[in-house]
Design a protein around this motif. Structure first.
Motif, mmCIF file in Angstrom:
data_model
loop_
_atom_site.group_PDB
_atom_site.id
_atom_site.type_symbol
_atom_site.label_atom_id
_atom_site.label_comp_id
_atom_site.label_asym_id
_atom_site.label_seq_id
_atom_site.Cartn_x
_atom_site.Cartn_y
_atom_site.Cartn_z
ATOM 1 N N ILE A 41 0.062 -3.735 -3.599
ATOM 2 C CA ILE A 41 0.554 -2.549 -2.904
ATOM 3 C C ILE A 41 2.051 -2.373 -3.136
ATOM 4 C CG2 ILE A 41 0.919 -1.498 -0.641
ATOM 5 C CD1 ILE A 41 -1.960 -1.400 -1.674
ATOM 6 N N LYS A 42 2.786 -3.466 -3.119
ATOM 7 C CA LYS A 42 4.230 -3.381 -3.378
ATOM 8 C C LYS A 42 4.494 -2.841 -4.782
ATOM 9 C CE LYS A 42 5.368 -7.144 -0.200
ATOM 10 N NZ LYS A 42 5.886 -8.540 -0.066
ATOM 11 N N THR A 43 3.712 -3.314 -5.748
ATOM 12 C CA THR A 43 3.877 -2.847 -7.125
ATOM 13 C C THR A 43 3.543 -1.368 -7.252
ATOM 14 O OG1 THR A 43 3.341 -5.047 -8.001
ATOM 15 C CG2 THR A 43 3.107 -3.180 -9.508
ATOM 16 N N LYS A 44 2.431 -0.957 -6.652
ATOM 17 C CA LYS A 44 2.020 0.448 -6.732
ATOM 18 C C LYS A 44 3.026 1.356 -6.023
ATOM 19 C CE LYS A 44 -1.894 -0.448 -8.820
ATOM 20 N NZ LYS A 44 -2.087 -0.094 -10.235
ATOM 21 N N TYR A 45 3.556 0.878 -4.902
ATOM 22 C CA TYR A 45 4.532 1.674 -4.150
ATOM 23 C C TYR A 45 5.829 1.836 -4.932
ATOM 24 C CZ TYR A 45 7.655 3.144 -0.386
ATOM 25 O OH TYR A 45 8.564 3.829 0.375
ATOM 26 N N ASN A 46 6.302 0.752 -5.518
ATOM 27 C CA ASN A 46 7.516 0.823 -6.337
ATOM 28 C C ASN A 46 7.312 1.719 -7.565
ATOM 29 O OD1 ASN A 46 8.992 -0.858 -4.644
ATOM 30 N ND2 ASN A 46 8.347 -2.712 -5.727
ATOM 31 N N ASP A 47 6.109 1.681 -8.120
ATOM 32 C CA ASP A 47 5.790 2.540 -9.258
ATOM 33 C C ASP A 47 5.858 4.010 -8.854
ATOM 34 O OD1 ASP A 47 4.851 2.981 -11.986
ATOM 35 O OD2 ASP A 47 2.989 3.656 -11.056
ATOM 36 N N LEU A 48 5.360 4.317 -7.654
ATOM 37 C CA LEU A 48 5.414 5.693 -7.157
ATOM 38 C C LEU A 48 6.860 6.137 -6.962
ATOM 39 C CD1 LEU A 48 4.136 8.259 -5.993
ATOM 40 C CD2 LEU A 48 3.990 7.096 -3.778
ATOM 41 N N LEU A 49 7.693 5.276 -6.376
ATOM 42 C CA LEU A 49 9.097 5.619 -6.185
ATOM 43 C C LEU A 49 9.792 5.857 -7.524
ATOM 44 C CD1 LEU A 49 10.228 3.168 -3.336
ATOM 45 C CD2 LEU A 49 9.553 5.569 -3.155
ATOM 46 N N ASN A 62 -6.974 1.984 0.400
ATOM 47 C CA ASN A 62 -8.335 2.141 0.914
ATOM 48 C C ASN A 62 -9.202 0.917 0.599
ATOM 49 O OD1 ASN A 62 -7.913 4.665 2.063
ATOM 50 N ND2 ASN A 62 -8.490 5.766 0.209
ATOM 51 N N ASP A 63 -9.008 0.353 -0.591
ATOM 52 C CA ASP A 63 -9.763 -0.855 -0.960
ATOM 53 C C ASP A 63 -9.441 -2.008 -0.014
ATOM 54 O OD1 ASP A 63 -11.032 0.385 -3.047
ATOM 55 O OD2 ASP A 63 -9.646 -0.340 -4.590
ATOM 56 N N ILE A 64 -8.152 -2.185 0.277
ATOM 57 C CA ILE A 64 -7.753 -3.267 1.180
ATOM 58 C C ILE A 64 -8.298 -3.031 2.577
ATOM 59 C CG2 ILE A 64 -5.761 -4.269 2.373
ATOM 60 C CD1 ILE A 64 -4.203 -4.078 -0.192
ATOM 61 N N VAL A 124 -10.934 -5.559 4.388
ATOM 62 C CA VAL A 124 -10.554 -6.212 5.648
ATOM 63 C C VAL A 124 -11.573 -5.892 6.742
ATOM 64 C CG1 VAL A 124 -8.842 -6.227 7.511
ATOM 65 C CG2 VAL A 124 -8.094 -6.346 5.142
ATOM 66 N N LYS A 125 -11.974 -4.631 6.833
ATOM 67 C CA LYS A 125 -12.944 -4.230 7.865
ATOM 68 C C LYS A 125 -14.290 -4.914 7.669
ATOM 69 C CE LYS A 125 -11.194 0.309 9.225
ATOM 70 N NZ LYS A 125 -11.487 1.766 9.311
ATOM 71 N N ILE A 126 -14.782 -4.919 6.422
ATOM 72 C CA ILE A 126 -16.086 -5.520 6.151
ATOM 73 C C ILE A 126 -16.094 -7.002 6.510
ATOM 74 C CG2 ILE A 126 -17.682 -6.194 4.311
ATOM 75 C CD1 ILE A 126 -17.989 -3.323 5.142
ATOM 76 N N LEU A 127 -15.061 -7.721 6.059
ATOM 77 C CA LEU A 127 -14.993 -9.153 6.343
ATOM 78 C C LEU A 127 -14.827 -9.420 7.829
ATOM 79 C CD1 LEU A 127 -12.923 -10.986 3.556
ATOM 80 C CD2 LEU A 127 -15.199 -11.568 4.419
#
Length: 217
Positions: A36-44, A116-118, A122-125
């Motif tokens: 998530i950190k990588t994807k967020y930095n990529d968006l920025l 959404n995947d995370i 998390v919810k399923i587990l």
């Protein structure tokens, strides 16, 4: 009627507690996720690209002497001063902006999908662990009931001076079966707890708070 309201209140409170804990774990999973950190930095970075690449270059001040300087009445050389600006074609600017906007939207939706995947995992587990915990608690209660029946039978038959107690062996057999079921469920639960901690990027042995807690004393 009072008992009914109390049961409803306790049920709603339990669900609220479970949901609050689940929300907390979702936050932990998201904040600890390197992906998530990588994807967020990529968006920025994509958003910064739009500002940097689409904007015009800064004007350049150019001072030069005329090839054949004109002389004024005082005999001083006349210099030429000009402002230079690199103007790309507006069609190129428009295409670049559209391309960068598409890339930014793609980075945004990639981030959303990862989130959404995370959340889903998390919810399923968490719900799986909660169900296992409830099943274990139910079997623990059944085992306690069998123990109470056994103790009652022993007291009743002892008061009558009888040593032979019918169905006592059946009770012990049933208790052993329950112990085996509990052990199997507990093993599965422990495995899922490790998977859950791994999803949260924390110590695999960290305790997970569920709707029911098992007393191992």
């Amino acid at each position: 009627m009072k008992h009914l309201f109390l049961i409803i209140f306790l049920f709603v409170s339990a669900l609220s507690y479970c949901q609050n804990m689940l929300d907390s774990y979702i936050d932990i999973a998201i904040n600890n996720s390197p992906l998530i950190k990588t994807k967020y930095n990529d968006l920025l970075a994509k958003k910064e690209d739009i500002k940097a690449k689409v904007s015009l270059e800064n004007p350049e001040l150019s001072v030069s002497l005329l090839p054949k300087p004109m002389m004024n009445v005082n005999g001083e050389q006349i210099a030429s001063v000009s402002i230079m600006q690199m103007f790309p074609w507006f069609g190129t600017l428009s295409n670049n902006r559209k391309m960068l906007e598409c890339e930014t939207q793609s980075a945004y939706w990639t981030l959303v999908n990862s989130l959404n995947d995370i959340i889903y995992n998390v919810k399923i587990l968490y719900y799986d662990m909660t169900l296992l915990n409830c099943q274990i608690k139910t079997l623990e209660n059944q085992k306690q009931i069998l123990q109470q029946i056994k103790e009652t039978l022993i007291i009743d038959y002892a008061s009558k001076g009888q040593n032979s107690i019918p169905n006592l062996n059946n009770i012990e057999i049933k208790k052993e079966e329950l112990d085996l079921e509990i052990l199997t469920l507990q093993t599965t639960l422990n495995t899922k707890k490790q998977q859950f901690n791994n999803l949260l990027h924390q110590n695999l042995q960290d305790e997970i708070l569920l709707l029911y807690t098992i007393n191992n004393d």
